[in-house]
Structure formats: C-alpha cells, structure tokens
Design a protein around this motif. Structure first.
Motif, PDB file in Angstrom:
ATOM      1  N   ASP A 359       0.882  -1.162   0.000  1.00 61.00           N
ATOM      2  CA  ASP A 359       0.000   0.000   0.000  1.00 61.00           C
ATOM      3  C   ASP A 359       0.923   1.217   0.000  1.00 61.00           C
ATOM      4  O   ASP A 359       2.148   1.066   0.040  1.00 61.00           O
ATOM      5  CB  ASP A 359      -0.953  -0.003   1.204  1.00 61.00           C
ATOM      6  CG  ASP A 359      -0.214   0.018   2.516  1.00 61.00           C
ATOM      7  OD1 ASP A 359       0.395   1.060   2.826  1.00 61.00           O
ATOM      8  OD2 ASP A 359      -0.223  -0.996   3.238  1.00 61.00           O
ATOM      9  N   SER A 360       0.341   2.410  -0.056  1.00 62.52           N
ATOM     10  CA  SER A 360       1.176   3.614  -0.172  1.00 62.52           C
ATOM     11  C   SER A 360       2.285   3.652   0.869  1.00 62.52           C
ATOM     12  O   SER A 360       3.456   3.832   0.546  1.00 62.52           O
ATOM     13  CB  SER A 360       0.312   4.858   0.003  1.00 62.52           C
ATOM     14  OG  SER A 360      -0.590   4.945  -1.045  1.00 62.52           O
ATOM     15  N   SER A 361       1.902   3.477   2.139  1.00 58.01           N
ATOM     16  CA  SER A 361       2.899   3.661   3.181  1.00 58.01           C
ATOM     17  C   SER A 361       3.915   2.533   3.206  1.00 58.01           C
ATOM     18  O   SER A 361       5.102   2.767   3.402  1.00 58.01           O
ATOM     19  CB  SER A 361       2.230   3.837   4.546  1.00 58.01           C
ATOM     20  OG  SER A 361       1.102   3.034   4.662  1.00 58.01           O
ATOM     21  N   LYS A 384       2.516  -0.636  14.463  1.00 56.71           N
ATOM     22  CA  LYS A 384       1.242  -0.816  15.165  1.00 56.71           C
ATOM     23  C   LYS A 384       1.503  -1.532  16.483  1.00 56.71           C
ATOM     24  O   LYS A 384       2.328  -2.428  16.548  1.00 56.71           O
ATOM     25  CB  LYS A 384       0.316  -1.687  14.326  1.00 56.71           C
ATOM     26  CG  LYS A 384      -0.026  -1.089  12.991  1.00 56.71           C
ATOM     27  CD  LYS A 384      -1.248  -0.228  13.106  1.00 56.71           C
ATOM     28  CE  LYS A 384      -1.606   0.330  11.748  1.00 56.71           C
ATOM     29  NZ  LYS A 384      -2.305   1.603  11.871  1.00 56.71           N
TER      30      LYS A 384
ATOM     31  N   GLU B 159      -5.895   6.923   7.016  1.00 55.97           N
ATOM     32  CA  GLU B 159      -5.554   6.577   8.389  1.00 55.97           C
ATOM     33  C   GLU B 159      -4.412   7.473   8.836  1.00 55.97           C
ATOM     34  O   GLU B 159      -3.419   7.642   8.129  1.00 55.97           O
ATOM     35  CB  GLU B 159      -5.119   5.101   8.478  1.00 55.97           C
ATOM     36  CG  GLU B 159      -4.706   4.708   9.885  1.00 55.97           C
ATOM     37  CD  GLU B 159      -4.597   3.206  10.086  1.00 55.97           C
ATOM     38  OE1 GLU B 159      -4.568   2.472   9.079  1.00 55.97           O
ATOM     39  OE2 GLU B 159      -4.543   2.781  11.248  1.00 55.97           O
ATOM     40  N   GLY B 175      -6.756   2.180   1.462  1.00 52.28           N
ATOM     41  CA  GLY B 175      -6.765   3.502   2.053  1.00 52.28           C
ATOM     42  C   GLY B 175      -5.349   4.059   2.041  1.00 52.28           C
ATOM     43  O   GLY B 175      -4.417   3.437   1.528  1.00 52.28           O
ATOM     44  N   PHE B 176      -5.219   5.200   2.634  1.00 46.97           N
ATOM     45  CA  PHE B 176      -3.970   5.930   2.564  1.00 46.97           C
ATOM     46  C   PHE B 176      -3.540   6.233   3.986  1.00 46.97           C
ATOM     47  O   PHE B 176      -4.336   6.738   4.766  1.00 46.97           O
ATOM     48  CB  PHE B 176      -4.264   7.217   1.783  1.00 46.97           C
ATOM     49  CG  PHE B 176      -3.082   7.841   1.141  1.00 46.97           C
ATOM     50  CD1 PHE B 176      -2.434   7.204   0.115  1.00 46.97           C
ATOM     51  CD2 PHE B 176      -2.632   9.074   1.557  1.00 46.97           C
ATOM     52  CE1 PHE B 176      -1.335   7.780  -0.502  1.00 46.97           C
ATOM     53  CE2 PHE B 176      -1.541   9.658   0.950  1.00 46.97           C
ATOM     54  CZ  PHE B 176      -0.891   9.010  -0.082  1.00 46.97           C
ATOM     55  N   ALA B 177      -2.309   5.908   4.343  1.00 42.33           N
ATOM     56  CA  ALA B 177      -1.872   6.140   5.716  1.00 42.33           C
ATOM     57  C   ALA B 177      -0.728   7.138   5.774  1.00 42.33           C
ATOM     58  O   ALA B 177       0.194   7.065   4.977  1.00 42.33           O
ATOM     59  CB  ALA B 177      -1.431   4.823   6.352  1.00 42.33           C
TER      60      ALA B 177
END
Lengths: 471, 398
Positions: A359-361, A384, B159, B175-177
């Motif tokens: 994902d993006s991060s 987390k 997030e 989603g985008f964090a």
C-alpha cells in the motif's frame, strides 16, 4: 530467455532467500546443474536446535517459569511473561541469522513456508522453540510426519484450543482449521465432519514442558462418522484419514506452486505434481526437487514475478549487502514496521501475499529502506501496537537502529570486474526483473568520484527502484 | 446507482467549488471534493481492550460494586448521565455532549464466539469476519473497492498513522496512511523517484512492476493533494498529545473539503491488567481533551452535523477485577457515537445485564456488523451487503 546467472539467482530467491554477495563468482561461473546439486545437498543434514530459553526443569524448577496452581501475583505473572517475550525475540534473531547465513537455504525457506502454513502464535518460548524445531527438522521430510508433529505440538494444541476439547464439551477450533487450512481445504468436508473430528481429538493436551499428553478419561472413544468412514476413531486416525484423501496432496501442492513458482497456477502441472507427491507418500523433498530441477521452473514468466514478503526482502538485503547492527533488536523493529514478524502471523490462516503487501505507506517505506540502512541514520517510524505481546506498554518507535554496511567486503566481490562491466553486473546481481530503470537515469544519480562511490551509489539506486521488490 | 456514486465522490456545485479553490488544485479534479453537507466518518480505535464497565458505569448495580471492590467507580465520582448510569470521571466533555444530544452510546456490542487475543479480535473487527473466518481485506477497504472504482485520488479513506490497518485494505483499493502530510509529501518528492516514474509511464507501462509504479504514482499524487489541501485551513488549539495532533490533522482535512469520507485514528493502550485506573484515566483525559478541541473546531466551522465519530475497542474486559487492581480480557463492550447529526440520542439500549454472565463475561446483544451496516447505509449512503458479505439489520442512531 534468461541468462544462466539470472536462472541460478532465481533458484536462490525462490528456494532460499536470494544470492549472497560473497557467492557472486559462483553465481557467474557455475553451470545451473552443478549449482543446483550443491544447493540441494546443503540442506540434506539435520538442523541444530535453536534454543532461546533453556528448559528450567533441568536446572531444578519448572515452577519458576510456570507455577502450576500456586497463586502468583500480577507482578510475577508480568515478569514471567517478560522472560518469555525476550526469549521469543532471541529465537527470532537466531532463526533470522540462519536464514541469512546458513547454506541450508532450501531447508530454512521451507521451514518459513511451513511456519506460514501452520501459522501459530504462543507466548511460551519453550513451546515456540519446540514448534520451530519441528518445522525445521521436517521441512523437507514427509508432510504426513510434519502434520502429525505440528498437530501434537504444545504450541498448536494451546493455540487452537485442543487442550479445551473434552469429551461431552467439544471445542471444534483445531478440528476445523486442520481441515480448512492445514490439509484438504474448504469444500471437501462438511460441518458434521468437523463435529465428528472434534470428538476424535478430545483428550489431547500437553504438560508444562510441552510434552504431548493423551488423557484417556477426557477422550470420546465412541463411534464417529468421518468423510464417509465409520469407526471409533482417535485423533491420529483422523489425521491419517485426511492424508488418505488426494485432495490433501492437491491442496498442499497448489499452495506450494503459488508460493514457489507463480501465483497464477497451472492446472496441468499442479495435477502432475499432485500425483508425484501423493504416490511418494507426501515426500516434500522429492516434490521440491522435481519443481526446482524442472525446465519450466526457469521460464521467463516465473522469474522476477513475485513480490518479496517483508522477511524475504529483509533477509535478501542482508545477504546481498552484509551489515551489522549495534542494537540486537534492530531486525525485530524492522520486521514490525515492514509488517511481518516471525512467530507473529496475523491469524491461523498465515500472512497475505503478493500485492496485498503493498500500500502507499508500506511501499514508501520499502523503497526508502536501503537508503536508511546505508546512511546509518535512524528512522522514525512507529509500528502498530501488539497488545498480545506488549501487555499494554507503549511501543517505542524504531529509532537508533543504525546499520553498518560492510562495504569493504562488498567492494571486494567486484574487484575483478572492469569499470565498463560494472553497471550490467550490478543490474544482473540486484534485479531479477527483465526491465529496470534506464541507464540514463541511473547514470544521472550515480556517483562517479571513485570506483567505490560508484559501486555503493549505484547499488543503492537499484535497491530503491520498484523492480527490486520482486524476485 | 448514479445518485449513490455521486453522493460518495462528487461535490454538488462545481462552479462554487472552483471559485474557492486555488489554481494549483484544479489540475487534481476539484469536482471530487466533499463539500459541506456530505457525511464524514471518523473511526476512533481504542486499542488494547478498553474496560467498558468503567467507561459507562452502572452505578445502581450492586453486582458491579461486588465484582470490583477496589476499582469500581463510585456514583458521586461519575459524570451522571441518568438514574442508572454515569461516565468515567475523566470524560466530562462527553458528559456535555450527552446533555446536548450529541452523544449516543450503544451497550453490549460484540460477536458470537468471542476471541480473547487482542490481535485476532482486532482482526475480526477490522475485517468484519465471523470468528471462524479469515479475511484478507477490511470493511473500509471493501468500501473503497465498491465505491471507488474510478476515483482519481485514492484518498477517500485515510488513516492517521505510519502503517495502514487491514481495516482500510481492499482487494483492489487501499486507504492511505500517513502521520504528517508534510513528511509524506517530502518523502514522495525524490527527484530519482520522479524520474523513474516518468520513464516507466512512457516506456514500459505494462511490465511486471507496473502495480508498484502505479501505487507509487498514486501515492505521489495523493500526497501532494493532501499536503496542499491540509495547508489551507488553520484550525483551533489542540492538546499536544498524539491524539490531539492526529485529530487536528483530521479537522484540517475535513475543513479543507478534500474528498476523504473516512478517517481512522487510534489510541492505546487500554490493556489494563494492572493498576487500571491510572492508565484508563490518563487515556480518557487525552480523549476528552482532544475531542473537545475537535468538536469545537467542527462546530465553529459548522461541520459538526456532517461528521460522525465512532469509537470501538477489540473487546471489553471481565466483569470481576483481578488481583492486580486491573481487569483481564473480556467480551462485549460499548460503542460511542458523537455527531451533531444523530437521530437517536443518549443510551441506545439497556445497560449490560450483569446477572446473565457467561463464565464471568458479558454476553453481547448487538453484533458489531449491525453498527457497520448502519454507518455504511444511513451515514455514508452506500449498500452495506456487498461490503459486509451478509445482511445485517441497521440500527437507527443516524
């Protein structure tokens, strides 16, 4: 068609954790056949036991670690949990070191696959190291032995509540998962089969040290109907009946194909491999050998098509670019930020795979990682929280986990290569994909002040490009 | 279908929007913004298993005080809600919201066959699965899959964290964090990255790594979009806690009218096995102060009617205290809903029945997926069934 070196590296990535910088000469000069033979042979021996916590019984008192009925205070309980937590981190380090350094790459990779397959968590380090040893000793043995050993391991018995499964008060957790996730797979059994199997598994428990115990008085010895068979089945009988089903062989082979060859399965090959696996009596070593020595395994569509899992990425970087950390917990911290920690699968179904890692991060972090490591700077990223392990304490951000890359050793590997050769050599060594950033762009950002500066800057650029995420 | 899509991603009046938006933004498709009047969800995750019984205190119940001789909260200390129940003393602002009809509380929320592992139970809440089912996508990720097939910015769900929770991971969309829009923006602007992205797009867009290149390009684009928008609005004074900072970021994004419909923030840890009161009080105080600033900001800007804050925790805790003046992992719990646009206010159902425990634990009465269904259908105006994989009867609080 891929060149010989890329094919050899394909084998090291899929059947292990990637090529090692120190082996570059061998990667370039060996024939594929010769390399394969050596590679398989290196995993033939028996692994040593990785011990993170010594069994306190031998030193007198098991009660110190697991006081049985004695009342313990919250503080004592917390302290004990801490001892185990530290030992679990140590076991993580020990296994990771095997993945990075051991020549038995195939064994460690298979053990890692089985850890994902028989996904399990426990806060008890003694149980955990026993479970890991089962995975590593049976990694290339018979799947039938592995299934029985894991099912009866203290880690799994506690994780899937077999210890709570008693005559008249069944707990179906293990009975369900052993079918759905460990053997024949969904769609090949009914809810009644789950209920009947749970009855057969009653009476399975363990002692404090993790030894398997069968409590006859808690076992339901009555007649059961399971997958069309009727009898006074025991838990062992159920496992054997599951192994009798060819669907079990197929389920495992398909998963292995997806994991080691390609996420897109090929029915014809899976069928052939299933036949071989089933008739060999579930011989894992034979199955893996027939995959890795086949001609089709090295086809271009399979090479460089897999997104590295965080552990594959981390171990791979450490093999290609040897480095040291001042903080022994560094690798643990990075596993958390990357989203895959050994012994902490998200649930009994194991880790996700492929694009699900991205994902993006997570992608931004993966791409930045080589730079962070090489700069020797700290990164400031919090992972987390995991309250099962941290017990309510706040997690520290991954900070001050500075890496020292052993550049001298890395440079030495390339000492015989001419300067003109270097760009292509680095490309081939670091990337498994057929395409990558263009030479024009790479040249623009590479440092040319010295041979060393070029080697290090160019290597880091290649490791920061999206193609490096594939193997 | 058309109406649904529009209400989810598109603003109503392009003309008005483009007048208010700086030119550099127009390239990013201003018609996707969420103008005032559209609903926004803020999920507040209480990690670690918050003790619901000391959050909403049943101060008329003897069983409560018997089970908790040293950690039970006395009636005169609690913030009174009604004759039966009060709030934890560290939540006075929530008490005010209650009086104003801007807080509703749902008791006994949970799911069948509760799991006591933090990780697994959180996994169940995030993926909205059954207890014996393992999903690799989250409920908000599937919302994106369903509703954001053609969005040009993948910032509909955000997030405020460095890592993305599974709740916001879909099969096709994520989603985008991010923690800090500025840092994200800077990280996404390396010249080398820009060069390889550009070259990849023009040379070999269909190659193996195209999924990563696409994610990278989207990240870059979304990072600029968020950064440039979040700069636009100065907001009120927030406490300098992590939650305070995170809610400030959320408010600045809500008030800047970007296209985000769902925000996700977490605070922890509520895993109070030992010395519960100190830890819970500390965290509640942070929540109380951060929400006070956040709600104040929204009210001042007349957006409180459009924002719903929903809190949850992976499980509640056992009814009886343990020997360490704490509580161990339990089952059912309460959820809070805060908004200027609630349809049902106050306590939405009865308090937990402390006489009907199951092996010392509360029994759930409302499946948490009914809450999700409510929020999806009644608040975000999307069909819940494809997202939750099953029909769950919505409630009526929004």
């Amino acid at each position: 068609m891929a060149d010989a070196q890329t094919k050899i590296q394909h084998l090291t990535w899929r059947a292990g954790f990637g090529p090692r910088a120190a082996d570059l000469k061998r990667l370039r000069n060996s024939g594929l056949n010769e390399f394969q033979q050596r590679f398989f042979k290196a995993s033939a021996g028996t692994p040593s036991f990785l011990e993170a916590l010594s069994n306190p019984v031998e030193e007198g008192s098991m009660e110190d670690v697991f006081p049985k009925k004695r009342q313990v205070t919250e503080q004592e309980r917390k302290d004990r949990k801490q001892v185990h937590f530290e030992a679990i981190k140590k076991l993580n380090r020990l296994w990771l070191a095997e993945m990075i350094n051991s020549d038995a790459q195939l064994r460690e990779k298979m053990a890692f696959f089985w850890h994902d397959h028989f996904a399990c968590r426990t806060g008890n380090a003694l149980h955990l190291q026993q479970y890991l040893h089962i995975l590593r000793t049976n990694a290339l043995g018979k799947f039938s032995d592995l299934l029985v050993a894991v099912s009866k391991s203290a880690a799994m018995i506690n994780y899937l509540n077999s210890n709570l499964n008693k005559k008249g008060k069944p707990n179906e957790n293990f009975a369900r998962e052993v079918m759905e996730l460990f053997s024949i797979g969904k769609g090949n059994y009914t809810e009644d089969d789950v209920k009947e199997a749970a009855r057969a598994f009653t009476g399975w428990t363990t002692d404090y040290e993790g030894r398997f115990i069968f409590k006859a008085e808690q076992h339901d010895a009555g007649s059961k109907k399971f997958l069309g068979h009727t009898g006074n089945f025991s838990g062992d009988d159920i496992l054997q009946l599951l192994l009798k089903e060819k669907n079990t062989a197929r389920f495992i082979v398909e998963k292995i194909y997806r994991y080691f060859v390609n996420e897109i399965t090929d029915d014809k090959r899976v069928n052939q491999l299933t036949d071989t696996f089933y008739t060999s009596g579930y011989d894992i070593g034979k199955l893996m050998y027939s995959i890795f020595s086949s001609e089709w395994f090295f086809r271009p569509e399979h090479i460089g098509s897999r997104i590295k899992s965080p552990i594959e990425l981390w171990v791979g970087i450490n093999r290609q670019l040897p480095m040291q950390f001042s903080d022994p917990d560094a690798a643990f911290g990075f596993q958390r930020v990357l989203g895959q920690v050994l012994f902490q699968p998200p649930n009994v179904a194991g880790w996700p795979s492929g694009n699900a890692w991205i994902d993006s991060s997570s992608l931004m972090f993966r791409l930045r990682l080589p730079l962070v490591l090489s700069a020797g700077t700290s990164i400031d990223v919090s992972s987390k929280p995991d309250d099962d392990i941290q017990m309510g304490k706040k997690d520290q951000p991954v900070r001050g986990m500075r890496a020292t890359i052993q550049w001298a050793a890395y440079f030495n590997v390339f000492k015989d290569a001419g300067s003109k050769e270097l760009p292509a050599l680095l490309n081939r060594f670091l990337l498994q994909t057929s395409t990558g950033p263009s030479e024009t762009i790479l040249e623009k950002y590479s440092k040319n002040d010295s041979r060393e500066a070029f080697l290090s800057s160019r290597s880091l650029l290649l490791m920061q490009c999206p193609e490096y995420q594939y193997c | 279908m058309l109406i649904k899509r529009r209400s989810f991603i598109k603003g109503s009046s392009l003309a008005t929007a483009s007048l208010l938006v700086p030119r550099f933004l127009q390239a990013f498709g201003v018609n996707e913004k969420v103008p005032a009047g559209n609903k926004v969800l803020v999920v507040l995750q209480l990690s670690g298993g918050n003790d619901g019984l000391n959050t909403v205190i049943p101060y008329r119940n003897d069983i409560y005080y018997k089970a908790r001789p040293s950690i039970g909260i006395a009636r005169d200390k609690a913030i009174q809600l009604n004759e039966e129940a009060g709030l934890h003393p560290a939540l006075p602002f929530l008490g005010e919201l209650y009086k104003e009809g801007q807080l509703s509380i749902l008791n006994s929320v949970g799911y069948p066959e509760p799991d006591r592992s933090h990780f697994r139970s959180m996994d169940i809440w995030h993926t909205a699965s059954n207890a014996d089912e393992y999903l690799q996508t989250g409920w908000l990720g599937r919302l994106l899959d369903e509703e954001c097939k053609n969005c040009s910015h993948y910032t509909q769900a955000v997030e405020i964290d460095e890592m993305l929770s599974i709740a916001l991971k879909g099969k096709k969309r994520n989603g985008f964090a991010f923690r800090d829009p500025r840092k994200l923006y800077q990280a996404s602007r390396s010249p080398y990255m820009e060069d390889i992205i550009r070259a990849h797009a023009s040379e070999h867009a269909d190659q193996t790594a195209s999924y990563l290149y696409k994610t990278l390009a989207d990240t870059k684009k979304s990072a600029s979009y968020i950064y440039e928008n979040s700069l636009q609005v100065a907001t009120g004074t927030y406490p300098s806690t992590e939650l305070g900072r995170n809610l400030k970021t959320v408010a600045s994004l809500i008030l800047s009218d970007i296209n985000t419909k769902v925000y996700y923030v977490s605070i922890g840890s509520f895993d109070t096995h030992v010395g519960q009161d100190v830890q819970q009080t500390k965290l509640f105080r942070q929540i109380n102060e951060a929400l006070q600033a956040f709600v104040g900001d929204l009210k001042k800007n007349k957006r409180f009617e459009d924002v719903l804050v929903m809190s949850f925790s992976e499980f509640g805790r056992r009814v009886a205290q343990n020997s360490g003046k704490g509580t161990d992992h339990g089952t059912a719990n309460n959820m809070f809903f805060i908004s200027g646009g609630l349809k049902q206010k106050g306590l939405l159902n009865e308090l937990d029945d402390l006489r009907a425990l199951r092996m010392g634990d509360l029994q759930y009465k409302v499946d948490f997926r009914r809450v999700y269904a409510t929020v999806l259908q009644n608040w975000l105006n999307v069909k819940a069934e494809p997202i939750l994989g099953n029909t769950f009867e919505p409630l009526r609080f929004v």
